[in-house]
Enzyme design. Sequence first.
Site, PDB file in Angstrom:
ATOM      1  N   GLU A 174       0.814  -1.233   0.000  1.00 27.78           N
ATOM      2  CA  GLU A 174       0.000   0.000   0.000  1.00 27.78           C
ATOM      3  C   GLU A 174       0.840   1.274   0.000  1.00 27.78           C
ATOM      4  O   GLU A 174       0.662   2.154   0.849  1.00 27.78           O
ATOM      5  CB  GLU A 174      -0.993  -0.052   1.179  1.00 27.78           C
ATOM      6  CG  GLU A 174      -1.882  -1.289   1.096  1.00 27.78           C
ATOM      7  CD  GLU A 174      -2.810  -1.495   2.305  1.00 27.78           C
ATOM      8  OE1 GLU A 174      -2.806  -0.663   3.215  1.00 27.78           O
ATOM      9  OE2 GLU A 174      -3.535  -2.505   2.310  1.00 27.78           O
ATOM     10  N   ASN A 223       2.431  -4.832  -3.275  1.00 31.65           N
ATOM     11  CA  ASN A 223       1.029  -5.228  -3.099  1.00 31.65           C
ATOM     12  C   ASN A 223       0.183  -3.990  -2.761  1.00 31.65           C
ATOM     13  O   ASN A 223       0.583  -3.171  -1.934  1.00 31.65           O
ATOM     14  CB  ASN A 223       0.990  -6.230  -1.925  1.00 31.65           C
ATOM     15  CG  ASN A 223      -0.357  -6.900  -1.735  1.00 31.65           C
ATOM     16  OD1 ASN A 223      -0.917  -7.448  -2.683  1.00 31.65           O
ATOM     17  ND2 ASN A 223      -0.873  -6.882  -0.504  1.00 31.65           N
ATOM     18  N   ASP A 289     -11.858 -10.495  -1.486  1.00 31.24           N
ATOM     19  CA  ASP A 289     -13.160 -10.679  -0.845  1.00 31.24           C
ATOM     20  C   ASP A 289     -14.135  -9.745  -1.557  1.00 31.24           C
ATOM     21  O   ASP A 289     -13.725  -8.803  -2.231  1.00 31.24           O
ATOM     22  CB  ASP A 289     -13.146 -10.465   0.683  1.00 31.24           C
ATOM     23  CG  ASP A 289     -12.430  -9.214   1.161  1.00 31.24           C
ATOM     24  OD1 ASP A 289     -12.417  -8.217   0.414  1.00 31.24           O
ATOM     25  OD2 ASP A 289     -11.890  -9.221   2.282  1.00 31.24           O
TER      26      ASP A 289
HETATM   27  O1  9MR Z   1      -7.144  -8.892   7.870  1.00 33.58           O
HETATM   28  C1  9MR Z   1      -6.279  -8.053   8.610  1.00 33.58           C
HETATM   29  C2  9MR Z   1      -6.941  -7.681   9.928  1.00 33.58           C
HETATM   30  O2  9MR Z   1      -7.056  -8.826  10.752  1.00 33.58           O
HETATM   31  C3  9MR Z   1      -6.135  -6.598  10.637  1.00 33.58           C
HETATM   32  O3  9MR Z   1      -6.842  -6.168  11.780  1.00 33.58           O
HETATM   33  C4  9MR Z   1      -5.920  -5.436   9.677  1.00 33.58           C
HETATM   34  C5  9MR Z   1      -5.122  -4.338  10.351  1.00 33.58           C
HETATM   35  O4  9MR Z   1      -4.845  -3.287   9.480  1.00 33.58           O
HETATM   36  O5  9MR Z   1      -5.240  -5.893   8.520  1.00 33.58           O
HETATM   37  C6  9MR Z   1      -5.997  -6.811   7.787  1.00 33.58           C
HETATM   38  O6  9MR Z   1      -5.342  -7.182   6.604  1.00 33.58           O
HETATM   39  C7  9MR Z   1      -5.070  -6.143   5.666  1.00 33.58           C
HETATM   40  C8  9MR Z   1      -3.843  -6.545   4.883  1.00 33.58           C
HETATM   41  O7  9MR Z   1      -2.777  -6.839   5.759  1.00 33.58           O
HETATM   42  C9  9MR Z   1      -3.431  -5.453   3.910  1.00 33.58           C
HETATM   43  N1  9MR Z   1      -4.531  -5.096   3.037  1.00 33.58           N
HETATM   44  C10 9MR Z   1      -5.781  -4.796   3.690  1.00 33.58           C
HETATM   45  C11 9MR Z   1      -6.179  -5.938   4.631  1.00 33.58           C
HETATM   46  C12 9MR Z   1      -7.546  -5.683   5.243  1.00 33.58           C
HETATM   47  O8  9MR Z   1      -7.483  -4.553   6.063  1.00 33.58           O
END
Ligand code: 9MR
Length: 381
Positions: A174, A223, A289
């Site tokens: 990101e 990513n 998703d």
């Molecule tokens: O799924 C992840 C969630 O459990 C965490 O709380 C969150 C914290 O920012 O991150 C989520 O995963 C993210 C991923 O690492 C990067 N892209 C976005 C995903 C969804 O937020």
Amino acid sequence: MRTTHLITVAALALASLVVVPTGAFAAPAPPADPSASQHSGVIGQDTLRGLAEEAGIEFGVAVNADLLAKNGKYRNIVNTQYSSVTAENVMKWEAINPAPGVYDWAAAEALIANAEANGQVVRGHTLVWHNQLPTWLTTGHFSAEELRAILENHVRTVAEHFAGDIQQWDVVNEIFNDDAAGSFRETLWYQAYEELGLPGEQYVADVFRWAHEADSAALLFYNDYNLEFTGPKSNAAYAFVQELLADDVPIQGVGFQGHLDTQYGFPDLQSNLQRFADQGIEVALTEVDVRTFVTQKPNGTYTNTPADAAEGAQQVDYWARTLEACLAVEACNSFTAWGVSDANSWIPGWFTGQGAGLIFDLHSNPKPQYEALREVLRNAA
Ligand code: 9MR
């Protein structure tokens, strides 16, 4: 035929069977899907991973390490349905390096051991991100020079530790904002580099080089989300990747997260994947998703039922089309769902009133999405 790493990993899995502690992780058990139950105890050809292998891609899932260790039903679905796993949280900086100089590898290592015992490849997620950083880092007072040294040390330490176990690393996550300008995200790393008199973006080239020195076998990915649509963000990302490649930075792939929502139109995903692939790199769907609005109970809480039946059907369609787009692009070799079931998805916690984004329901039963994906894979094979 596409290149897969299954053979290598199968060999690793055999080797690791000797050393993996028993008990915590069961060998593959019968698939949760009743229609696949004739393959009791083996990985059925009609599971997602079986069909994906025929189609020449890895079918992956983001794994909650806690549930993997403690919940047999969850573990069974992960091991029987998927050929690739991503650590949903346990490889992130706050989890793996919770205090200065302290590395806690246990949860990530257990996830990798389970993957190797089940012939799965592992996507590493993620070496550098602006979220889920440890507080010692975000609240500490470091000079720009110290921050750069901390960054280098972290990337080298983690990539070296897991070298040989990771198929694809999300090296940076990101790095672009989601704005009309397609601007670069000015993270603490960006700011530290600027303070050092360097272009802020240069930290990205550096971390790819460090990661490659530490693990030359892993495919190194950038990513991001909302790259699926052609627009300011994906255009800026495209141009940036082109610059990295021109500078011989060892970047081998771009991950399209694929967090889709039925209130927006379906993206021009295939052509976007293709133009990145045409730069001579791999692409992947890394966090898929498809969320939608769900109904509300009288007490104000939300169900897992789409509020609009047509949008519920659209969710199924979006899943199928996302996989079709990947399969239509030769360089797209990996497709990952961001979680197993709606009971363990990040969506309801982040988007009030939305949910039902995954392919298994709250009770881990397969949804129509699951069947639609199998159909797409069958057609591709
Ligand atoms: O799924 C992840 C969630 O459990 C965490 O709380 C969150 C914290 O920012 O991150 C989520 O995963 C993210 C991923 O690492 C990067 N892209 C976005 C995903 C969804 O937020």
